[in-house]
Design a protein around this motif. Sequence first.
Motif, short mmCIF file in Angstrom:
data_model
loop_
_atom_site.label_atom_id
_atom_site.label_comp_id
_atom_site.label_asym_id
_atom_site.label_seq_id
_atom_site.Cartn_x
_atom_site.Cartn_y
_atom_site.Cartn_z
N PRO A 386 25.36 -27.61 -26.58
CA PRO A 386 24.66 -26.34 -26.81
C PRO A 386 23.15 -26.50 -26.98
O PRO A 386 22.39 -25.61 -26.59
CB PRO A 386 25.30 -25.82 -28.11
N VAL A 387 22.73 -27.63 -27.53
CA VAL A 387 21.29 -27.86 -27.70
C VAL A 387 20.62 -28.05 -26.34
O VAL A 387 19.48 -27.60 -26.13
CB VAL A 387 21.04 -29.07 -28.62
N TYR A 388 21.30 -28.68 -25.40
CA TYR A 388 20.74 -28.82 -24.05
C TYR A 388 20.52 -27.43 -23.43
O TYR A 388 19.51 -27.19 -22.78
CB TYR A 388 21.65 -29.66 -23.16
N SER A 389 21.49 -26.54 -23.63
CA SER A 389 21.31 -25.17 -23.13
C SER A 389 20.17 -24.49 -23.87
O SER A 389 19.34 -23.80 -23.26
CB SER A 389 22.61 -24.38 -23.31
N GLY A 390 20.14 -24.65 -25.18
CA GLY A 390 19.08 -24.04 -25.98
C GLY A 390 17.71 -24.55 -25.64
O GLY A 390 16.71 -23.82 -25.74
N GLN A 391 17.64 -25.81 -25.22
CA GLN A 391 16.37 -26.37 -24.79
C GLN A 391 15.76 -25.54 -23.68
O GLN A 391 14.54 -25.34 -23.61
CB GLN A 391 16.59 -27.82 -24.32
N LEU A 392 16.60 -24.97 -22.83
CA LEU A 392 16.12 -24.13 -21.73
C LEU A 392 15.94 -22.68 -22.16
O LEU A 392 14.89 -22.07 -21.89
CB LEU A 392 17.11 -24.20 -20.56
N SER A 393 16.93 -22.10 -22.84
CA SER A 393 16.93 -20.64 -22.96
C SER A 393 16.79 -20.09 -24.38
O SER A 393 16.62 -18.88 -24.54
CB SER A 393 18.21 -20.08 -22.33
N PHE A 394 16.88 -20.92 -25.41
CA PHE A 394 16.73 -20.39 -26.76
C PHE A 394 15.29 -19.92 -26.97
O PHE A 394 14.34 -20.63 -26.63
CB PHE A 394 17.07 -21.47 -27.79
N GLU A 395 15.14 -18.71 -27.55
CA GLU A 395 13.81 -18.16 -27.82
C GLU A 395 13.64 -18.01 -29.33
O GLU A 395 14.24 -17.12 -29.94
CB GLU A 395 13.63 -16.83 -27.11
N ALA A 396 12.83 -18.87 -29.91
CA ALA A 396 12.60 -18.84 -31.35
C ALA A 396 11.71 -17.66 -31.72
O ALA A 396 10.84 -17.25 -30.94
CB ALA A 396 11.96 -20.15 -31.81
N ARG A 397 11.90 -17.15 -32.92
CA ARG A 397 11.11 -16.01 -33.38
C ARG A 397 9.80 -16.42 -34.02
O ARG A 397 8.90 -15.60 -34.18
CB ARG A 397 11.95 -15.19 -34.38
N GLN A 398 9.69 -17.68 -34.42
CA GLN A 398 8.42 -18.20 -34.92
C GLN A 398 8.42 -19.71 -34.70
O GLN A 398 9.47 -20.31 -34.50
CB GLN A 398 8.23 -17.87 -36.41
#
Length: 539
Positions: A386-398
Amino acid sequence: MQTCGEQLVKLLQDYGIDTIFGIPGVHTVELYRGLEQTDIRHITPRHEQGAGFMADGYARATGRVAACFIITGPGMTNIATAMGQAYADSIPMLVISSTNRIRELGAAEGRLHELKNQRELVQGVAASSHTLLHPGDLSRVMARAFTLFASARPRPVHIEIPIDIIAGPGAVLPPRPVATGFKPGPCPAAIKKAATLLAAAERPVILFGGGAAGAGAAARRLVEHLDAPFTLTSNAKGLLPPGHPLSLGSNQSLGPVRELIGGADLVLAVGTELGETDYDFFFDGGFKIDGKLIRVDIDSEQLSKNFLADVAIPADANLFLTGVCAALEIDATDSQPQSPAALQVAAVRGELQALKDRAHLAHDRLFGVIQQTLPNAIVVGDSTQPVYSGQLSFEARQTRSWFHSATGFGTLGYGLPAAIGAQLGQPHCPVVALVGDGGAQFSLGELACAVENHLPVILLLWNNRGYREIKQYMQHNAIPTIGVDIHTPDFAQLARGFGAATDKAYSYEHLAELLGQAAARKGPTLVEIDESDVLDNWQ
Protein backbone atom coordinates in the motif's frame (compact mmCIF):
# COMPACT_ATOMS: atom_id res chain seq x y z
CA MET A 1 33.99 20.36 38.26
CA GLN A 2 31.46 18.78 35.90
CA THR A 3 32.51 15.87 33.73
CA CYS A 4 32.64 16.26 29.97
CA GLY A 5 29.55 14.03 29.76
CA GLU A 6 27.62 16.32 32.10
CA GLN A 7 28.64 19.35 30.08
CA LEU A 8 27.53 17.65 26.88
CA VAL A 9 23.95 17.10 28.05
CA LYS A 10 23.78 20.71 29.24
CA LEU A 11 24.90 21.87 25.80
CA LEU A 12 22.29 19.65 24.17
CA GLN A 13 19.58 21.37 26.17
CA ASP A 14 21.04 24.80 25.39
CA TYR A 15 20.81 23.98 21.67
CA GLY A 16 17.15 22.99 22.00
CA ILE A 17 17.39 19.20 22.12
CA ASP A 18 14.42 17.94 24.14
CA THR A 19 14.49 14.22 23.32
CA ILE A 20 17.26 11.61 23.42
CA PHE A 21 16.86 8.04 22.17
CA GLY A 22 19.31 5.61 23.67
CA ILE A 23 20.04 2.26 25.31
CA PRO A 24 22.43 2.80 28.23
CA GLY A 25 25.53 0.62 28.12
CA VAL A 26 28.72 0.35 30.12
CA HIS A 27 30.47 2.67 27.66
CA THR A 28 27.77 5.39 27.71
CA VAL A 29 26.51 5.46 31.30
CA GLU A 30 28.59 8.56 32.07
CA LEU A 31 26.55 10.46 29.47
CA TYR A 32 23.56 9.91 31.75
CA ARG A 33 25.13 11.37 34.90
CA GLY A 34 23.88 14.90 34.27
CA LEU A 35 20.70 14.05 32.35
CA GLU A 36 18.46 14.26 35.41
CA GLN A 37 19.46 17.92 35.89
CA THR A 38 18.03 18.84 32.47
CA ASP A 39 14.54 18.91 30.98
CA ILE A 40 15.55 16.46 28.26
CA ARG A 41 13.30 13.42 27.87
CA HIS A 42 15.02 10.05 27.47
CA ILE A 43 13.34 7.28 25.46
CA THR A 44 14.67 3.72 25.52
CA PRO A 45 14.12 1.80 22.27
CA ARG A 46 14.72 -1.94 22.10
CA HIS A 47 17.41 -1.75 19.41
CA GLU A 48 19.81 0.96 18.30
CA GLN A 49 18.37 0.80 14.79
CA GLY A 50 15.04 1.66 16.42
CA ALA A 51 16.70 4.62 18.15
CA GLY A 52 17.81 6.00 14.79
CA PHE A 53 14.43 5.44 13.16
CA MET A 54 12.72 7.14 16.10
CA ALA A 55 15.00 10.16 15.81
CA ASP A 56 14.27 10.20 12.07
CA GLY A 57 10.49 10.11 12.58
CA TYR A 58 10.72 12.77 15.28
CA ALA A 59 12.64 15.11 12.95
CA ARG A 60 10.31 14.54 9.99
CA ALA A 61 7.19 15.18 12.05
CA THR A 62 8.48 18.25 13.89
CA GLY A 63 11.32 19.78 11.90
CA ARG A 64 13.45 19.58 15.07
CA VAL A 65 16.56 17.53 15.75
CA ALA A 66 16.65 14.69 18.27
CA ALA A 67 19.78 13.05 19.66
CA CYS A 68 20.80 9.41 20.08
CA PHE A 69 23.17 8.03 22.74
CA ILE A 70 24.84 4.96 21.24
CA ILE A 71 27.43 2.57 22.64
CA THR A 72 30.73 1.80 20.97
CA GLY A 73 30.91 -0.99 18.41
CA PRO A 74 27.63 -2.94 18.05
CA GLY A 75 25.55 0.11 18.89
CA MET A 76 27.07 1.96 15.95
CA THR A 77 26.76 -0.95 13.54
CA ASN A 78 23.11 -1.26 14.58
CA ILE A 79 22.24 2.40 14.04
CA ALA A 80 24.13 2.67 10.75
CA THR A 81 21.09 1.50 8.72
CA ALA A 82 18.86 4.15 10.29
CA MET A 83 21.52 6.78 9.60
CA GLY A 84 21.61 5.59 5.99
CA GLN A 85 17.85 6.14 5.56
CA ALA A 86 18.11 9.60 7.14
CA TYR A 87 21.15 10.48 5.02
CA ALA A 88 19.37 9.47 1.80
CA ASP A 89 16.28 11.51 2.69
CA SER A 90 18.10 14.58 4.09
CA ILE A 91 16.88 14.11 7.68
CA PRO A 92 18.89 15.54 10.59
CA MET A 93 19.83 13.60 13.69
CA LEU A 94 22.67 13.92 16.19
CA VAL A 95 24.35 10.62 17.05
CA ILE A 96 26.56 10.80 20.14
CA SER A 97 28.55 7.62 20.64
CA SER A 98 31.26 6.44 22.91
CA THR A 99 34.49 4.91 21.69
CA ASN A 100 37.35 3.21 23.46
CA ARG A 101 39.83 5.06 25.65
CA ILE A 102 42.29 7.32 23.86
CA ARG A 103 45.27 5.06 24.48
CA GLU A 104 43.29 2.07 23.16
CA LEU A 105 42.19 3.62 19.85
CA GLY A 106 43.45 1.57 16.93
CA ALA A 107 45.29 -0.86 19.22
CA ALA A 108 43.21 -3.89 18.12
CA GLU A 109 43.64 -5.57 21.49
CA GLY A 110 40.19 -7.15 21.59
CA ARG A 111 38.68 -4.60 23.98
CA LEU A 112 34.96 -4.64 24.72
CA HIS A 113 32.92 -3.23 21.78
CA GLU A 114 36.13 -2.40 19.90
CA LEU A 115 35.85 -1.44 16.24
CA LYS A 116 38.86 -0.98 14.03
CA ASN A 117 37.70 2.45 12.93
CA GLN A 118 34.26 3.56 14.06
CA ARG A 119 34.32 6.87 12.19
CA GLU A 120 35.26 5.15 8.94
CA LEU A 121 32.25 2.87 9.42
CA VAL A 122 29.77 5.77 9.47
CA GLN A 123 31.44 8.20 7.05
CA GLY A 124 29.12 7.14 4.25
CA VAL A 125 25.92 7.73 6.25
CA ALA A 126 26.81 10.98 8.03
CA ALA A 127 27.34 14.54 6.91
CA SER A 128 30.11 14.76 9.49
CA SER A 129 31.84 12.40 11.92
CA HIS A 130 34.24 13.72 14.57
CA THR A 131 36.26 12.20 17.41
CA LEU A 132 36.40 14.47 20.45
CA LEU A 133 39.90 14.09 21.89
CA HIS A 134 39.94 17.05 24.26
CA PRO A 135 37.07 18.34 26.44
CA GLY A 136 38.04 21.90 25.54
CA ASP A 137 36.88 21.21 21.98
CA LEU A 138 33.35 20.18 23.01
CA SER A 139 31.73 23.58 22.52
CA ARG A 140 33.30 24.05 19.10
CA VAL A 141 32.36 20.55 17.89
CA MET A 142 28.76 20.95 19.04
CA ALA A 143 28.54 24.36 17.38
CA ARG A 144 29.74 22.83 14.13
CA ALA A 145 27.01 20.17 14.28
CA PHE A 146 24.19 22.63 14.93
CA THR A 147 25.48 25.07 12.33
CA LEU A 148 25.25 22.26 9.79
CA PHE A 149 21.67 21.49 10.88
CA ALA A 150 20.72 25.17 10.62
CA SER A 151 22.35 26.16 7.35
CA ALA A 152 23.22 23.15 5.18
CA ARG A 153 21.55 20.08 3.74
CA PRO A 154 20.25 18.33 6.88
CA ARG A 155 21.75 14.91 7.49
CA PRO A 156 23.00 12.85 10.43
CA VAL A 157 26.00 14.15 12.36
CA HIS A 158 28.11 11.76 14.44
CA ILE A 159 30.28 12.74 17.38
CA GLU A 160 32.23 9.99 19.14
CA ILE A 161 33.87 10.50 22.52
CA PRO A 162 36.41 8.18 24.19
CA ILE A 163 35.04 6.81 27.45
CA ASP A 164 37.87 8.35 29.48
CA ILE A 165 37.00 11.79 28.05
CA ILE A 166 33.26 11.33 28.81
CA ALA A 167 33.99 10.49 32.45
CA GLY A 168 36.88 12.93 32.86
CA PRO A 169 36.76 16.59 33.91
CA GLY A 170 35.22 19.04 31.49
CA ALA A 171 36.69 22.34 30.36
CA VAL A 172 35.45 25.88 30.81
CA LEU A 173 32.54 26.36 28.41
CA PRO A 174 31.44 29.65 26.82
CA PRO A 175 28.61 31.32 28.76
CA ARG A 176 26.12 30.55 25.98
CA PRO A 177 25.97 28.28 22.90
CA VAL A 178 27.90 29.47 19.89
CA ALA A 179 25.57 31.08 17.34
CA THR A 180 24.54 28.85 14.46
CA GLY A 181 24.29 29.95 10.84
CA PHE A 182 21.47 30.93 8.51
CA LYS A 183 20.31 29.17 5.38
CA PRO A 184 22.00 30.40 2.19
CA GLY A 185 20.01 32.62 -0.15
CA PRO A 186 20.38 32.94 -3.94
CA CYS A 187 22.50 35.69 -5.38
CA PRO A 188 20.55 38.52 -7.14
CA ALA A 189 21.93 37.54 -10.54
CA ALA A 190 20.56 34.02 -10.13
CA ILE A 191 17.12 35.33 -9.20
CA LYS A 192 17.13 37.65 -12.22
CA LYS A 193 18.19 34.86 -14.60
CA ALA A 194 15.58 32.44 -13.26
CA ALA A 195 12.82 35.07 -13.34
CA THR A 196 13.65 35.95 -16.93
CA LEU A 197 13.48 32.32 -18.07
CA LEU A 198 10.28 31.64 -16.13
CA ALA A 199 8.56 34.73 -17.52
CA ALA A 200 9.42 33.71 -21.07
CA ALA A 201 8.40 30.06 -20.72
CA GLU A 202 5.26 28.97 -22.56
CA ARG A 203 4.97 25.46 -21.08
CA PRO A 204 6.72 25.45 -17.69
CA VAL A 205 6.59 22.55 -15.24
CA ILE A 206 7.82 22.69 -11.64
CA LEU A 207 9.22 19.72 -9.71
CA PHE A 208 9.16 20.20 -5.94
CA GLY A 209 11.23 18.04 -3.59
CA GLY A 210 11.49 17.68 0.15
CA GLY A 211 13.87 20.62 0.31
CA ALA A 212 10.90 22.86 -0.51
CA ALA A 213 8.73 21.52 2.34
CA GLY A 214 8.77 24.84 4.19
CA ALA A 215 7.98 26.96 1.16
CA GLY A 216 4.28 26.28 0.59
CA ALA A 217 3.07 29.88 0.35
CA ALA A 218 5.68 30.98 -2.18
CA ALA A 219 5.36 27.73 -4.13
CA ARG A 220 1.62 28.20 -4.54
CA ARG A 221 1.98 31.80 -5.66
CA LEU A 222 4.54 30.81 -8.28
CA VAL A 223 2.70 27.85 -9.83
CA GLU A 224 -0.58 29.78 -10.04
CA HIS A 225 1.04 32.87 -11.54
CA LEU A 226 2.94 30.84 -14.15
CA ASP A 227 0.02 28.46 -14.75
CA ALA A 228 2.59 25.69 -14.28
CA PRO A 229 1.73 22.05 -13.60
CA PHE A 230 3.80 20.70 -10.72
CA THR A 231 4.85 17.41 -9.14
CA LEU A 232 5.80 16.54 -5.57
CA THR A 233 8.33 14.00 -4.38
CA SER A 234 7.34 11.82 -1.46
CA ASN A 235 8.93 14.19 1.05
CA ALA A 236 7.20 17.21 -0.53
CA LYS A 237 3.66 15.84 -0.22
CA GLY A 238 1.37 18.38 1.40
CA LEU A 239 3.31 21.37 0.07
CA LEU A 240 0.17 22.50 -1.78
CA PRO A 241 -3.40 21.46 -0.94
CA PRO A 242 -4.71 18.07 -2.12
CA GLY A 243 -6.58 18.31 -5.40
CA HIS A 244 -4.91 21.54 -6.46
CA PRO A 245 -5.90 22.00 -10.10
CA LEU A 246 -2.26 22.18 -11.23
CA SER A 247 -1.05 19.19 -9.23
CA LEU A 248 0.21 16.08 -11.01
CA GLY A 249 0.77 14.45 -7.62
CA SER A 250 3.80 12.24 -7.23
CA ASN A 251 3.41 10.40 -10.53
CA GLN A 252 6.68 11.30 -12.20
CA SER A 253 7.32 7.61 -12.89
CA LEU A 254 4.12 7.16 -14.93
CA GLY A 255 3.73 7.74 -18.66
CA PRO A 256 1.11 10.54 -18.79
CA VAL A 257 3.08 12.75 -16.39
CA ARG A 258 6.38 11.99 -18.09
CA GLU A 259 4.86 12.99 -21.42
CA LEU A 260 3.75 16.33 -20.00
CA ILE A 261 7.18 16.97 -18.44
CA GLY A 262 8.87 15.96 -21.67
CA GLY A 263 6.80 18.54 -23.53
CA ALA A 264 7.75 21.39 -21.18
CA ASP A 265 9.95 24.11 -22.62
CA LEU A 266 11.24 24.89 -19.10
CA VAL A 267 11.48 22.71 -15.99
CA LEU A 268 12.17 24.22 -12.58
CA ALA A 269 13.38 21.65 -10.02
CA VAL A 270 13.38 22.96 -6.45
CA GLY A 271 14.83 21.06 -3.50
CA THR A 272 14.88 17.71 -5.25
CA GLU A 273 17.85 15.53 -6.10
CA LEU A 274 15.91 14.15 -9.11
CA GLY A 275 16.67 10.70 -7.74
CA GLU A 276 15.63 7.31 -9.00
CA THR A 277 13.07 6.37 -6.34
CA ASP A 278 11.04 9.54 -6.94
CA TYR A 279 11.36 9.83 -10.72
CA ASP A 280 12.03 6.28 -11.92
CA PHE A 281 10.17 4.20 -9.33
CA PHE A 282 9.80 1.25 -11.74
CA PHE A 283 13.44 1.37 -12.90
CA ASP A 284 12.68 1.65 -16.59
CA GLY A 285 14.92 4.64 -17.29
CA GLY A 286 12.06 6.53 -18.92
CA PHE A 287 12.18 9.87 -17.08
CA LYS A 288 13.49 12.63 -19.38
CA ILE A 289 13.79 16.40 -19.29
CA ASP A 290 14.01 17.79 -22.81
CA GLY A 291 13.45 21.50 -22.13
CA LYS A 292 15.69 23.93 -20.29
CA LEU A 293 16.31 23.04 -16.66
CA ILE A 294 16.69 25.35 -13.67
CA ARG A 295 17.83 23.55 -10.51
CA VAL A 296 17.71 24.98 -6.99
CA ASP A 297 19.24 23.05 -4.11
CA ILE A 298 20.80 23.89 -0.76
CA ASP A 299 23.51 21.32 -1.58
CA SER A 300 25.70 22.75 -4.32
CA GLU A 301 27.19 19.33 -5.12
CA GLN A 302 23.73 17.95 -5.86
CA LEU A 303 23.23 20.50 -8.63
CA SER A 304 25.58 18.57 -10.91
CA LYS A 305 24.16 15.09 -10.23
CA ASN A 306 21.53 13.07 -12.16
CA PHE A 307 20.50 15.92 -14.49
CA LEU A 308 22.73 18.79 -15.56
CA ALA A 309 21.02 22.17 -15.39
CA ASP A 310 21.08 25.16 -17.69
CA VAL A 311 20.92 27.30 -14.55
CA ALA A 312 22.14 25.85 -11.24
CA ILE A 313 21.34 27.84 -8.10
CA PRO A 314 22.68 26.85 -4.67
CA ALA A 315 20.13 28.23 -2.22
CA ASP A 316 17.47 27.44 0.33
CA ALA A 317 14.22 26.65 -1.49
CA ASN A 318 12.03 29.10 0.41
CA LEU A 319 14.48 31.97 -0.01
CA PHE A 320 14.70 31.27 -3.73
CA LEU A 321 10.94 30.95 -4.27
CA THR A 322 10.23 34.08 -2.24
CA GLY A 323 12.88 35.96 -4.18
CA VAL A 324 11.69 34.88 -7.61
CA CYS A 325 8.07 35.73 -6.69
CA ALA A 326 9.23 39.22 -5.79
CA ALA A 327 11.20 39.53 -9.03
CA LEU A 328 8.15 38.50 -11.03
CA GLU A 329 5.99 40.90 -8.99
CA ILE A 330 3.51 38.16 -8.14
CA ASP A 331 0.62 39.31 -6.02
CA ALA A 332 -0.46 37.03 -3.17
CA THR A 333 -3.93 36.69 -4.72
CA ASP A 334 -2.64 35.89 -8.22
CA SER A 335 -4.45 32.68 -9.28
CA GLN A 336 -5.72 30.94 -12.42
CA PRO A 337 -8.01 28.13 -11.17
CA GLN A 338 -9.63 27.54 -14.58
CA SER A 339 -6.41 27.94 -16.53
CA PRO A 340 -5.44 26.06 -19.72
CA ALA A 341 -2.81 24.14 -17.76
CA ALA A 342 -5.39 23.12 -15.17
CA LEU A 343 -7.52 21.58 -17.92
CA GLN A 344 -4.46 19.75 -19.23
CA VAL A 345 -3.64 18.46 -15.72
CA ALA A 346 -7.23 17.27 -15.24
CA ALA A 347 -6.94 15.20 -18.42
CA VAL A 348 -3.64 13.69 -17.23
CA ARG A 349 -5.15 12.83 -13.86
CA GLY A 350 -7.95 11.01 -15.66
CA GLU A 351 -5.38 8.96 -17.57
CA LEU A 352 -3.57 8.16 -14.32
CA GLN A 353 -6.76 6.95 -12.69
CA ALA A 354 -7.41 4.62 -15.61
CA LEU A 355 -3.98 3.00 -15.10
CA LYS A 356 -4.74 1.81 -11.57
CA ASP A 357 -5.30 -1.88 -11.01
CA ARG A 358 -7.61 -3.46 -8.45
CA ALA A 359 -4.97 -3.50 -5.70
CA HIS A 360 -4.05 0.15 -6.21
CA LEU A 361 -7.71 1.18 -6.02
CA ALA A 362 -8.06 -0.77 -2.77
CA HIS A 363 -5.01 0.99 -1.37
CA ASP A 364 -6.45 4.37 -2.37
CA ARG A 365 -9.65 3.57 -0.54
CA LEU A 366 -7.66 2.48 2.50
CA PHE A 367 -5.92 5.85 2.60
CA GLY A 368 -9.26 7.57 2.13
CA VAL A 369 -10.60 5.85 5.25
CA ILE A 370 -7.56 6.95 7.25
CA GLN A 371 -7.89 10.57 6.13
CA GLN A 372 -11.64 10.73 6.66
CA THR A 373 -11.49 9.12 10.11
CA LEU A 374 -8.32 10.85 11.32
CA PRO A 375 -8.10 14.11 9.33
CA ASN A 376 -4.89 15.35 10.96
CA ALA A 377 -3.15 11.98 11.05
CA ILE A 378 0.54 11.48 10.36
CA VAL A 379 0.99 8.40 8.18
CA VAL A 380 4.35 6.65 8.47
CA GLY A 381 5.06 3.85 6.01
CA ASP A 382 7.43 0.94 5.76
CA SER A 383 8.31 -0.79 2.49
CA THR A 384 4.97 -2.50 1.83
CA GLN A 385 2.55 -2.66 -1.09
CA PRO A 386 0.00 0.00 0.00
CA VAL A 387 2.88 2.40 0.64
CA TYR A 388 4.15 1.87 -2.91
CA SER A 389 0.70 2.87 -4.17
CA GLY A 390 0.60 5.80 -1.76
CA GLN A 391 3.99 6.92 -2.99
CA LEU A 392 2.27 7.67 -6.30
CA SER A 393 -1.25 8.75 -5.39
CA PHE A 394 -1.56 9.64 -1.70
CA GLU A 395 -2.21 13.38 -1.26
CA ALA A 396 -1.21 14.70 2.15
CA ARG A 397 -3.11 17.62 3.64
CA GLN A 398 0.01 19.23 5.09
CA THR A 399 3.73 18.66 4.98
CA ARG A 400 5.37 16.44 7.59
CA SER A 401 2.30 14.21 7.66
CA TRP A 402 3.45 11.50 5.22
CA PHE A 403 6.82 9.79 5.12
CA HIS A 404 8.16 6.28 4.67
CA SER A 405 11.19 4.15 3.85
CA ALA A 406 10.13 2.89 0.42
CA THR A 407 12.19 5.61 -1.28
CA GLY A 408 15.79 6.67 -0.77
CA PHE A 409 17.70 4.01 1.17
CA GLY A 410 14.65 1.73 1.12
CA THR A 411 15.07 -0.12 4.40
CA LEU A 412 12.61 -2.46 6.09
CA GLY A 413 11.59 -2.14 9.73
CA TYR A 414 11.34 1.66 9.60
CA GLY A 415 7.60 2.22 9.98
CA LEU A 416 6.86 1.38 13.63
CA PRO A 417 9.88 3.06 15.32
CA ALA A 418 9.62 6.12 13.06
CA ALA A 419 5.94 6.40 13.98
CA ILE A 420 6.90 6.26 17.66
CA GLY A 421 9.30 9.15 17.09
CA ALA A 422 6.59 11.09 15.26
CA GLN A 423 4.10 10.47 18.07
CA LEU A 424 6.58 11.72 20.66
CA GLY A 425 7.14 14.85 18.59
CA GLN A 426 3.47 15.46 17.79
CA PRO A 427 1.55 14.08 20.79
CA HIS A 428 -1.74 15.74 19.76
CA CYS A 429 -1.85 14.14 16.29
CA PRO A 430 -2.90 10.56 15.62
CA VAL A 431 -0.03 8.59 14.09
CA VAL A 432 -0.57 5.57 11.84
CA ALA A 433 2.28 3.19 11.01
CA LEU A 434 1.44 1.31 7.81
CA VAL A 435 3.65 -1.79 7.88
CA GLY A 436 3.70 -5.12 6.07
CA ASP A 437 4.01 -8.46 7.84
CA GLY A 438 7.56 -8.87 6.56
CA GLY A 439 8.76 -5.44 7.62
CA ALA A 440 6.97 -5.72 10.98
CA GLN A 441 9.20 -8.61 11.95
CA PHE A 442 12.27 -6.37 11.71
CA SER A 443 11.23 -4.08 14.57
CA LEU A 444 8.08 -5.39 16.28
CA GLY A 445 9.90 -5.26 19.61
CA GLU A 446 9.56 -1.48 19.59
CA LEU A 447 5.91 -1.98 20.56
CA ALA A 448 7.29 -2.32 24.10
CA CYS A 449 8.68 1.21 23.86
CA ALA A 450 5.28 2.53 22.75
CA VAL A 451 3.55 0.69 25.61
CA GLU A 452 5.84 1.96 28.35
CA ASN A 453 5.53 5.53 27.09
CA HIS A 454 1.71 5.31 26.73
CA LEU A 455 1.84 6.29 23.05
CA PRO A 456 -1.37 5.81 21.02
CA VAL A 457 0.48 4.80 17.86
CA ILE A 458 -1.72 2.77 15.50
CA LEU A 459 0.17 -0.09 13.86
CA LEU A 460 -1.83 -0.86 10.71
CA LEU A 461 -0.47 -4.24 9.67
CA TRP A 462 -0.94 -5.15 6.01
CA ASN A 463 -0.63 -8.94 6.05
CA ASN A 464 0.06 -10.73 2.78
CA ARG A 465 2.07 -13.54 4.40
CA GLY A 466 5.54 -12.98 3.10
CA TYR A 467 7.58 -10.67 0.93
CA ARG A 468 4.83 -10.33 -1.67
CA GLU A 469 6.29 -7.42 -3.64
CA ILE A 470 9.61 -9.23 -4.11
CA LYS A 471 7.81 -12.46 -4.94
CA GLN A 472 5.86 -10.76 -7.71
CA TYR A 473 9.07 -9.22 -9.06
CA MET A 474 10.72 -12.65 -9.12
CA GLN A 475 7.73 -14.18 -10.87
CA HIS A 476 7.68 -11.38 -13.45
CA ASN A 477 11.36 -11.99 -14.21
CA ALA A 478 11.11 -15.83 -14.23
CA ILE A 479 13.21 -16.20 -11.08
CA PRO A 480 12.46 -19.06 -8.65
CA THR A 481 10.57 -17.66 -5.68
CA ILE A 482 13.07 -18.68 -3.02
CA GLY A 483 13.11 -17.04 0.41
CA VAL A 484 9.95 -14.98 0.06
CA ASP A 485 7.27 -17.30 1.49
CA ILE A 486 8.28 -16.82 5.12
CA HIS A 487 6.49 -18.04 8.23
CA THR A 488 3.87 -15.56 9.40
CA PRO A 489 3.52 -15.34 13.19
CA ASP A 490 0.35 -14.57 15.13
CA PHE A 491 0.84 -10.81 15.32
CA ALA A 492 -2.18 -10.24 17.55
CA GLN A 493 -0.83 -12.65 20.14
CA LEU A 494 2.62 -11.05 19.98
CA ALA A 495 1.18 -7.56 20.33
CA ARG A 496 -0.91 -8.56 23.32
CA GLY A 497 2.23 -10.01 24.89
CA PHE A 498 3.81 -6.57 24.67
CA GLY A 499 0.74 -5.01 26.27
CA ALA A 500 -0.76 -3.45 23.13
CA ALA A 501 -4.42 -3.56 22.16
CA THR A 502 -5.23 -5.59 19.06
CA ASP A 503 -8.03 -6.02 16.54
CA LYS A 504 -8.65 -7.11 12.97
CA ALA A 505 -10.53 -5.11 10.36
CA TYR A 506 -13.14 -6.80 8.18
CA SER A 507 -14.37 -3.93 6.02
CA TYR A 508 -13.61 -0.30 5.26
CA GLU A 509 -16.42 0.75 7.58
CA HIS A 510 -15.08 -1.51 10.34
CA LEU A 511 -11.57 -0.13 9.81
CA ALA A 512 -12.86 3.42 10.31
CA GLU A 513 -14.49 2.35 13.58
CA LEU A 514 -11.28 0.66 14.79
CA LEU A 515 -9.11 3.64 13.89
CA GLY A 516 -11.34 5.96 15.88
CA GLN A 517 -11.18 3.67 18.90
CA ALA A 518 -7.41 3.26 18.64
CA ALA A 519 -6.78 7.00 18.46
CA ALA A 520 -8.61 7.46 21.77
CA ARG A 521 -6.48 4.93 23.68
CA LYS A 522 -3.58 5.67 26.01
CA GLY A 523 -1.31 3.13 24.37
CA PRO A 524 -0.58 1.47 21.01
CA THR A 525 -3.02 -0.60 18.97
CA LEU A 526 -2.28 -3.20 16.31
CA VAL A 527 -4.99 -3.38 13.64
CA GLU A 528 -4.44 -6.26 11.24
CA ILE A 529 -5.66 -6.22 7.65
CA ASP A 530 -5.64 -9.38 5.55
CA GLU A 531 -4.71 -8.42 1.99
CA SER A 532 -6.66 -11.25 0.34
CA ASP A 533 -9.73 -10.36 2.39
CA VAL A 534 -9.51 -6.71 1.29
CA LEU A 535 -9.23 -7.57 -2.39
CA ASP A 536 -11.93 -10.25 -2.38
CA ASN A 537 -14.50 -9.31 0.25
CA TRP A 538 -14.23 -5.76 1.59
CA GLN A 539 -17.04 -3.38 0.82
